[in-house]
Design a protein around this motif. Sequence first.
Motif, PDB file in Angstrom:
ATOM      1  N   THR A   1      44.235  37.087  38.827  1.00 44.35           N
ATOM      2  CA  THR A   1      45.496  37.058  38.083  1.00 44.35           C
ATOM      3  C   THR A   1      45.353  37.581  36.654  1.00 44.35           C
ATOM      4  O   THR A   1      46.355  37.756  35.961  1.00 44.35           O
TER       5      THR A   1
ATOM      6  N   GLY B   1      44.636  46.198  40.046  1.00 39.52           N
ATOM      7  CA  GLY B   1      43.901  45.195  40.812  1.00 39.52           C
ATOM      8  C   GLY B   1      42.926  45.775  41.806  1.00 39.52           C
ATOM      9  O   GLY B   1      41.740  45.406  41.827  1.00 39.52           O
TER      10      GLY B   1
ATOM     11  N   GLY C   1      47.315  51.385  40.721  1.00 35.94           N
ATOM     12  CA  GLY C   1      47.322  50.001  40.270  1.00 35.94           C
ATOM     13  C   GLY C   1      45.972  49.525  39.783  1.00 35.94           C
ATOM     14  O   GLY C   1      44.921  50.065  40.145  1.00 35.94           O
TER      15      GLY C   1
ATOM     16  N   ARG D   1      49.004  42.407  47.063  1.00 32.58           N
ATOM     17  CA  ARG D   1      49.361  43.753  46.643  1.00 32.58           C
ATOM     18  C   ARG D   1      49.379  43.869  45.110  1.00 32.58           C
ATOM     19  O   ARG D   1      49.980  43.071  44.415  1.00 32.58           O
ATOM     20  N   SER D   2      48.705  44.900  44.598  1.00 26.09           N
ATOM     21  CA  SER D   2      48.759  45.226  43.173  1.00 26.09           C
ATOM     22  C   SER D   2      49.621  46.474  43.024  1.00 26.09           C
ATOM     23  O   SER D   2      50.838  46.404  43.017  1.00 26.09           O
TER      24      SER D   2
ATOM     25  N   ASN E   1      52.025  41.891  34.734  1.00 33.80           N
ATOM     26  CA  ASN E   1      51.693  43.183  34.127  1.00 33.80           C
ATOM     27  C   ASN E   1      51.493  43.095  32.616  1.00 33.80           C
ATOM     28  O   ASN E   1      51.813  44.017  31.871  1.00 33.80           O
TER      29      ASN E   1
ATOM     30  N   LEU F   1      52.063  41.422  43.219  1.00 33.14           N
ATOM     31  CA  LEU F   1      51.649  41.000  41.877  1.00 33.14           C
ATOM     32  C   LEU F   1      52.215  41.871  40.764  1.00 33.14           C
ATOM     33  O   LEU F   1      51.815  41.716  39.603  1.00 33.14           O
ATOM     34  N   GLN F   2      53.150  42.760  41.063  1.00 31.76           N
ATOM     35  CA  GLN F   2      53.552  43.759  40.070  1.00 31.76           C
ATOM     36  C   GLN F   2      54.199  43.171  38.816  1.00 31.76           C
ATOM     37  O   GLN F   2      54.207  43.828  37.770  1.00 31.76           O
TER      38      GLN F   2
ATOM     39  N   PRO G   1      46.969  42.057  36.872  1.00 26.86           N
ATOM     40  CA  PRO G   1      46.599  42.862  38.039  1.00 26.86           C
ATOM     41  C   PRO G   1      47.728  43.734  38.556  1.00 26.86           C
ATOM     42  O   PRO G   1      47.490  44.685  39.289  1.00 26.86           O
ATOM     43  N   GLY G   2      48.978  43.408  38.180  1.00 26.63           N
ATOM     44  CA  GLY G   2      50.105  44.191  38.664  1.00 26.63           C
ATOM     45  C   GLY G   2      50.371  45.444  37.861  1.00 26.63           C
ATOM     46  O   GLY G   2      51.276  46.216  38.190  1.00 26.63           O
TER      47      GLY G   2
ATOM     48  N   ASN H   1      39.265  42.098  47.918  1.00 29.74           N
ATOM     49  CA  ASN H   1      40.159  40.935  48.043  1.00 29.74           C
ATOM     50  C   ASN H   1      39.551  39.813  48.869  1.00 29.74           C
ATOM     51  O   ASN H   1      40.268  39.001  49.440  1.00 29.74           O
TER      52      ASN H   1
END
Length: 521
Positions: free
Chosen positions: A248, A188, A186, A119-120, A144, A140-141, A159-160, A242
Amino acid sequence: MFSLCSQICRFAVVLCIGFCFVAVEALPGLNATQNELQSTGSCCDTLDYFLPGKVHDDTILDLDAAYEASLASYYSQQEQSLNPTCIVIPTTNEDVATAVFILNTAYKLSLSGCKFAIRSGGHTPQAGAANIEGGITIDLQQLNQVTISTDKSFAGIGPGNRWINIYPTLDAQGLTMVGGRVSTVGVGGLMTGGGVSFYSGRYGFACDNIYNFEVVLASGAIVNANSTSNPNLFRALKGGSNNFGVVTRFDVRLFQQGKLWGGTYTQIPTPETRTDVFNFIHNFTKSATYDPYAALISNFAWEAGVIELIVNDVEYTKPTPLPPAFEGLFDIPGVSTMRVDYLSSFTTEIAVASSTTNGKSNMFATLTFINDAAFMAELYALADAMVTDLNTHVLGLLFTMTYQPLPHAIYSKSAASNVLGLDRFTDDFINLLAVVSWQLASDDATVYTAVEKLFGDAEAAAKQRGLWNEFVYLNYAASWQKPITGYGEESKAFLESVSEVYDPGQLFQVGVPGGFKLATG
């Protein structure tokens, strides 16, 4: 790839992980079958052991604020309603590598309950796209970062991020990048799915302006993918979503940008106004006269079954009011927020306008067709009929049909460097997006059926008129649509070959069920 020492350490960790799994499954006094044990915690317990403080779960007796906040931050009710066994919130690329390594080990051991989601921003609406029921979500938030190089030629983007975190930082230094148009989306998902930008007329898709991906592979290796290192993976990630690993960091090209001219121009949709707007879109989209500094999103919005507004998001990436590219649009009566301002202002304006759908049941669907004003009007009529019928029994229905120019002048910029498959074509296209929102989850099936029929009818009509194109933009695709197939046989075969090299065990095809997979998407 990893050094020999790293490989030995990883092997030792495998043994330790295997012991952790066995130990969890052999705890005395637990009245549960082996499958139940495996599906309710062994992976999460192992992840927690190696990533202390970064694994969150939720029980009646122990509410976890980070777990709840992660779920609440998804765009759609469908994604918010899923309950992963645990959520991993990494803060470094090594955290991601550790998590993927553990989950790949579990996958190889065929442990149930250890499938995972990546998840982004969580903006894709369909359930399971970036969340998972009874598995593990890697959120992945916290990745950032926005790191600008000393010469201001590139930036490392986590990616977050959402665009609301990136653009003000760049605005302050007179810089920008080819990125999203809605500040709350987002990074990503948009970047690995293509990415249409206000700058696409000059520089192509967002993915075409990435010169390096830092990516965690199924093995847990952290590698760079660029034009000289892992070049096939580099290309595959430009539209491959994905299917190959967890990105990353995106290293992206920056360029100088001050203020620009833009805003919204909103009209009341009388029959005459609709015809004039469709004719304007048709003329705007012609490559022969296309202005690469101009960008347009034309939204036709119904609320409670009644056509309310035509909202045109208009941007010109110079501080030049009323350029010739928009000649005719502002002759149609309307209300304007047009101004000269920074990019972040315009992307926030679009986000605020769409924020009423946050947390509701939502869906997207898309269609690509050759630029034709009469067909735009036909699609409007099909949508109007569907909305009129659906509104009689669906509470809080909001339906927006968006026409977005995709002329050859845009998609040809670097079509051969990505996997979208658009290098096969020379026509000027319109990308159609439906954004549908409604109040009650009990109406989900009714809305899905109606919208799928609408797009089936639209596709059939486009084919009958010789206007249909097989390209399906992944970032807008509904769950039943097949964007990977729409890239064409050559691109799909290339993606499958890259998957075999970088993910030979097919972790990201089987162990990560969400998103559009290579075999079925």
